[in-house]
Design a protein around this motif. Sequence first.
Motif, PDB file in Angstrom:
ATOM      1  N   TYR A 100       0.840  -1.191   0.000  1.00  0.00           N
ATOM      2  CA  TYR A 100       0.000   0.000   0.000  1.00  0.00           C
ATOM      3  C   TYR A 100       0.878   1.245   0.000  1.00  0.00           C
ATOM      4  N   THR A 101       0.467   2.261  -0.752  1.00  0.00           N
ATOM      5  CA  THR A 101       1.182   3.530  -0.781  1.00  0.00           C
ATOM      6  C   THR A 101       0.392   4.550   0.030  1.00  0.00           C
ATOM      7  N   VAL A 102       1.041   5.628   0.423  1.00  0.00           N
ATOM      8  CA  VAL A 102       0.376   6.663   1.217  1.00  0.00           C
ATOM      9  C   VAL A 102      -0.821   7.249   0.462  1.00  0.00           C
ATOM     10  N   PRO A 103      -0.689   7.611  -0.827  1.00  0.00           N
ATOM     11  CA  PRO A 103      -1.870   8.138  -1.527  1.00  0.00           C
ATOM     12  C   PRO A 103      -3.014   7.127  -1.597  1.00  0.00           C
ATOM     13  N   GLU A 104      -2.687   5.842  -1.751  1.00  0.00           N
ATOM     14  CA  GLU A 104      -3.747   4.849  -1.809  1.00  0.00           C
ATOM     15  C   GLU A 104      -4.432   4.697  -0.455  1.00  0.00           C
ATOM     16  N   ILE A 105      -3.666   4.709   0.618  1.00  0.00           N
ATOM     17  CA  ILE A 105      -4.261   4.626   1.957  1.00  0.00           C
ATOM     18  C   ILE A 105      -5.165   5.824   2.197  1.00  0.00           C
ATOM     19  N   ARG A 106      -4.705   6.989   1.791  1.00  0.00           N
ATOM     20  CA  ARG A 106      -5.515   8.201   1.943  1.00  0.00           C
ATOM     21  C   ARG A 106      -6.824   8.060   1.167  1.00  0.00           C
ATOM     22  N   ARG A 107      -6.744   7.561  -0.061  1.00  0.00           N
ATOM     23  CA  ARG A 107      -7.943   7.403  -0.880  1.00  0.00           C
ATOM     24  C   ARG A 107      -8.895   6.393  -0.256  1.00  0.00           C
ATOM     25  N   LEU A 108      -8.355   5.265   0.228  1.00  0.00           N
ATOM     26  CA  LEU A 108      -9.202   4.266   0.868  1.00  0.00           C
ATOM     27  C   LEU A 108      -9.908   4.835   2.088  1.00  0.00           C
ATOM     28  N   LEU A 109      -9.173   5.574   2.910  1.00  0.00           N
ATOM     29  CA  LEU A 109      -9.792   6.162   4.099  1.00  0.00           C
ATOM     30  C   LEU A 109     -10.897   7.140   3.740  1.00  0.00           C
ATOM     31  N   VAL A 110     -10.651   7.963   2.754  1.00  0.00           N
ATOM     32  CA  VAL A 110     -11.665   8.939   2.342  1.00  0.00           C
ATOM     33  C   VAL A 110     -12.924   8.225   1.881  1.00  0.00           C
ATOM     34  N   TYR A 111     -12.775   7.216   1.036  1.00  0.00           N
ATOM     35  CA  TYR A 111     -13.950   6.521   0.518  1.00  0.00           C
ATOM     36  C   TYR A 111     -14.639   5.662   1.563  1.00  0.00           C
ATOM     37  N   LEU A 112     -13.875   5.108   2.495  1.00  0.00           N
ATOM     38  CA  LEU A 112     -14.506   4.252   3.499  1.00  0.00           C
ATOM     39  C   LEU A 112     -15.117   5.051   4.645  1.00  0.00           C
ATOM     40  N   ILE A 113     -14.490   6.163   5.015  1.00  0.00           N
ATOM     41  CA  ILE A 113     -15.011   6.961   6.127  1.00  0.00           C
ATOM     42  C   ILE A 113     -16.164   7.849   5.691  1.00  0.00           C
ATOM     43  N   LEU A 114     -15.997   8.530   4.569  1.00  0.00           N
ATOM     44  CA  LEU A 114     -17.031   9.453   4.129  1.00  0.00           C
ATOM     45  C   LEU A 114     -18.203   8.761   3.449  1.00  0.00           C
ATOM     46  N   ARG A 115     -18.038   7.495   3.117  1.00  0.00           N
ATOM     47  CA  ARG A 115     -19.119   6.694   2.544  1.00  0.00           C
ATOM     48  C   ARG A 115     -19.749   7.366   1.320  1.00  0.00           C
ATOM     49  N   HIS A 116     -18.928   7.575   0.329  1.00  0.00           N
ATOM     50  CA  HIS A 116     -19.449   8.114  -0.928  1.00  0.00           C
ATOM     51  C   HIS A 116     -20.436   7.122  -1.523  1.00  0.00           C
ATOM     52  N   ALA A 117     -20.837   7.339  -2.723  1.00  0.00           N
ATOM     53  CA  ALA A 117     -21.854   6.515  -3.375  1.00  0.00           C
ATOM     54  C   ALA A 117     -21.361   5.100  -3.678  1.00  0.00           C
ATOM     55  N   ARG A 118     -20.105   4.832  -3.471  1.00  0.00           N
ATOM     56  CA  ARG A 118     -19.564   3.520  -3.795  1.00  0.00           C
ATOM     57  C   ARG A 118     -19.609   2.579  -2.583  1.00  0.00           C
ATOM     58  N   PRO A 119     -19.995   1.336  -2.818  1.00  0.00           N
ATOM     59  CA  PRO A 119     -19.983   0.363  -1.710  1.00  0.00           C
ATOM     60  C   PRO A 119     -18.548  -0.022  -1.336  1.00  0.00           C
ATOM     61  N   ASP A 120     -18.383  -0.514  -0.117  1.00  0.00           N
ATOM     62  CA  ASP A 120     -17.058  -0.900   0.382  1.00  0.00           C
ATOM     63  C   ASP A 120     -16.386  -1.933  -0.514  1.00  0.00           C
TER      64      ASP A 120
END
Length: 53
Positions: free
Chosen positions: A4-24
Amino acid sequence: MIGYTVPEIRRLLVYLILRHARPDEHVWSWSHWRRRRQHQARTCHYRTRGHVP
């Protein structure tokens, strides 16, 4: 696979915490695909330059 890279971890956290329209499942499958593709690209890159893994 590549780690895992830092930008990828950041992206995963944003999508998992903020719960955008995409499922986990979509977020995790995208991450898996990305890391697998990066590994393939790295392997191909070194192979074309004559390096043996």
